[in-house]
Design an enzyme around this catalytic site. Sequence first.
Site, PDB file in Angstrom:
ATOM      1  N   ASP A  55      -1.451   6.366   6.410  1.00  0.00           N
ATOM      2  CA  ASP A  55      -2.515   5.479   5.953  1.00  0.00           C
ATOM      3  C   ASP A  55      -2.700   4.463   7.077  1.00  0.00           C
ATOM      4  O   ASP A  55      -1.887   3.575   7.264  1.00  0.00           O
ATOM      5  CB  ASP A  55      -2.092   4.786   4.656  1.00  0.00           C
ATOM      6  CG  ASP A  55      -3.104   3.736   4.195  1.00  0.00           C
ATOM      7  OD1 ASP A  55      -4.102   3.516   4.903  1.00  0.00           O
ATOM      8  OD2 ASP A  55      -2.876   3.138   3.125  1.00  0.00           O
ATOM      9  N   LYS A  62     -12.076  -2.004   6.491  1.00  0.00           N
ATOM     10  CA  LYS A  62     -11.172  -2.900   7.197  1.00  0.00           C
ATOM     11  C   LYS A  62     -11.677  -3.102   8.630  1.00  0.00           C
ATOM     12  O   LYS A  62     -12.031  -4.183   9.013  1.00  0.00           O
ATOM     13  CB  LYS A  62      -9.742  -2.360   7.197  1.00  0.00           C
ATOM     14  CG  LYS A  62      -9.218  -2.000   5.806  1.00  0.00           C
ATOM     15  CD  LYS A  62      -9.054  -3.233   4.911  1.00  0.00           C
ATOM     16  CE  LYS A  62      -9.042  -2.911   3.422  1.00  0.00           C
ATOM     17  NZ  LYS A  62      -7.920  -2.154   2.946  1.00  0.00           N
ATOM     18  N   TRP A 108       0.808  -1.220   0.000  1.00  0.00           N
ATOM     19  CA  TRP A 108       0.000   0.000   0.000  1.00  0.00           C
ATOM     20  C   TRP A 108       0.837   1.264   0.000  1.00  0.00           C
ATOM     21  O   TRP A 108       0.526   2.228  -0.709  1.00  0.00           O
ATOM     22  CB  TRP A 108      -0.993  -0.010   1.165  1.00  0.00           C
ATOM     23  CG  TRP A 108      -2.045  -1.071   0.981  1.00  0.00           C
ATOM     24  CD1 TRP A 108      -2.279  -2.145   1.802  1.00  0.00           C
ATOM     25  CD2 TRP A 108      -2.988  -1.179  -0.098  1.00  0.00           C
ATOM     26  NE1 TRP A 108      -3.307  -2.902   1.295  1.00  0.00           N
ATOM     27  CE2 TRP A 108      -3.763  -2.345   0.139  1.00  0.00           C
ATOM     28  CE3 TRP A 108      -3.251  -0.429  -1.239  1.00  0.00           C
ATOM     29  CZ2 TRP A 108      -4.788  -2.759  -0.722  1.00  0.00           C
ATOM     30  CZ3 TRP A 108      -4.264  -0.837  -2.095  1.00  0.00           C
ATOM     31  CH2 TRP A 108      -5.020  -1.998  -1.837  1.00  0.00           C
TER      32      TRP A 108
HETATM   33  C1  LIG Z   1      -7.346  -1.693   1.668  1.00  0.00           C
HETATM   34  C2  LIG Z   1      -6.294  -0.688   1.838  1.00  0.00           C
HETATM   35  C3  LIG Z   1      -6.148   0.384   0.947  1.00  0.00           C
HETATM   36  C4  LIG Z   1      -6.998   0.555  -0.280  1.00  0.00           C
HETATM   37  O1  LIG Z   1      -8.307   0.757   0.001  1.00  0.00           O
HETATM   38  P1  LIG Z   1      -9.402   0.940  -1.141  1.00  0.00           P
HETATM   39  O2  LIG Z   1     -10.630   1.226  -0.382  1.00  0.00           O
HETATM   40  O3  LIG Z   1      -9.488  -0.357  -1.897  1.00  0.00           O
HETATM   41  O4  LIG Z   1      -8.964   2.053  -2.003  1.00  0.00           O
HETATM   42  C5  LIG Z   1      -5.146   1.302   1.208  1.00  0.00           C
HETATM   43  N1  LIG Z   1      -4.334   1.177   2.273  1.00  0.00           N
HETATM   44  C6  LIG Z   1      -4.442   0.157   3.142  1.00  0.00           C
HETATM   45  C7  LIG Z   1      -3.505   0.070   4.309  1.00  0.00           C
HETATM   46  C8  LIG Z   1      -5.430  -0.802   2.957  1.00  0.00           C
HETATM   47  O5  LIG Z   1      -5.540  -1.826   3.821  1.00  0.00           O
END
Ligand SMILES: *Cc1c(COP(=O)(O)O)cnc(C)c1O
Length: 360
Positions: free
Chosen positions: A171, A195, A101
């Site tokens: 993030d 998540k 990511w």
């Molecule tokens: C799932 C995830 C993303 C991407 O999320 P989307 O909703 O599919 O754009 C980005 N960063 C992390 C750490 C993730 O777990």
Amino acid sequence: MKRVYNFSAGPAVLPEPVLLEAQQEMLNYHDSGMSVMEMSHRSKTYEAIIKEAEMDLRTLLHIPDNYKVLFLQGGGTQQFAMVPMNLMKSKTADYIITGTWSKKAYSEAKMYGTPVSVASSADKNFAYVPDCSQLKLSENADYLYMCENETINGTFMHKLPNAQGKVLVSDSSSCFLSYPMDVTKFGLIFAGAQKNVGPAGVTIVIIREDLITDDVFPGTPTILRYKIHSENDSMYNTPPCYGIYICGKVFKWLLKNGGLEAMKKVNDQKAELLYGMLDNSKLFHGIVAKADRSIMNVTFTAGSEEMDAKFVSEAKAAGYDNLKGHRSVGGLRASIYNAMPYEGVRSLVEFMKEFETKNR
Ligand SMILES: *Cc1c(COP(=O)(O)O)cnc(C)c1O
């Protein structure tokens, strides 16, 4: 059919009381005569829902008044672009690359300037977190970017990088609300809801007010500016109404269950149990360096592709679903978010022990 133990990385398991409440309110929310899905986002009823969700989130994370909370769309992926478009004013920023990511975020930032990779664990397949205590940061970098929990690789930054006075951007999609994080250490935190906090379609952004400006990358569409969302309290356009409503219920569920301190306690217990099993197993083993293991996404293997596949299929038949690793890295992965009960992990560990005895 009964509900399974769902170890999906996202969209992922939600607290059952939340789902049941939503079910009860499905046809007629609080005597409005309609579902939350059917009501105007400008109605008094909906206004109360989004306001309360924000308030509860602020309570959970002790978010100071000089931070805005935004409920956006576009996922974490959209933030990979919005962050540099809005914050990378000098055309450079420093990125810590710890997995899939953060690597993606770094690539996206290149569209808007010249980001610099200041640390990376790519040399070992992202199976550890590099030392970030004395990074060589770029003089004019507008921020230092990190992914707190790499969902696919299974690492967690147990120690925050030394940002040396730079704005720290995180993030935190897959560890958001799993422990009492200190918001004040960050300039911006974002998290896709699917998540650990709700359904897909909602992205939460917590941003320090002084970072919200009109000085953005030329041509940045209105909808991708933090300022417009901030000025309009996440109502510049139609927000992901139903998703926010469910997130709000999850926040209430967290508050009712002791808040984030209590969550962390149970999450640590779940992770200890599962990693303990892996460390003592003659068949399974963990993939990530012990000190850097994620509390939320446990990556492991049964030793070979064939054995992993056998495990996934037998586990599924026994009621433990979504244990396959991400398609890009293979292996196995158990995501044990807030809504996964301790009993689910205990039961999985028992199943793994039986599998081990039969397949060694
Ligand atoms: C799932 C995830 C993303 C991407 O999320 P989307 O909703 O599919 O754009 C980005 N960063 C992390 C750490 C993730 O777990």
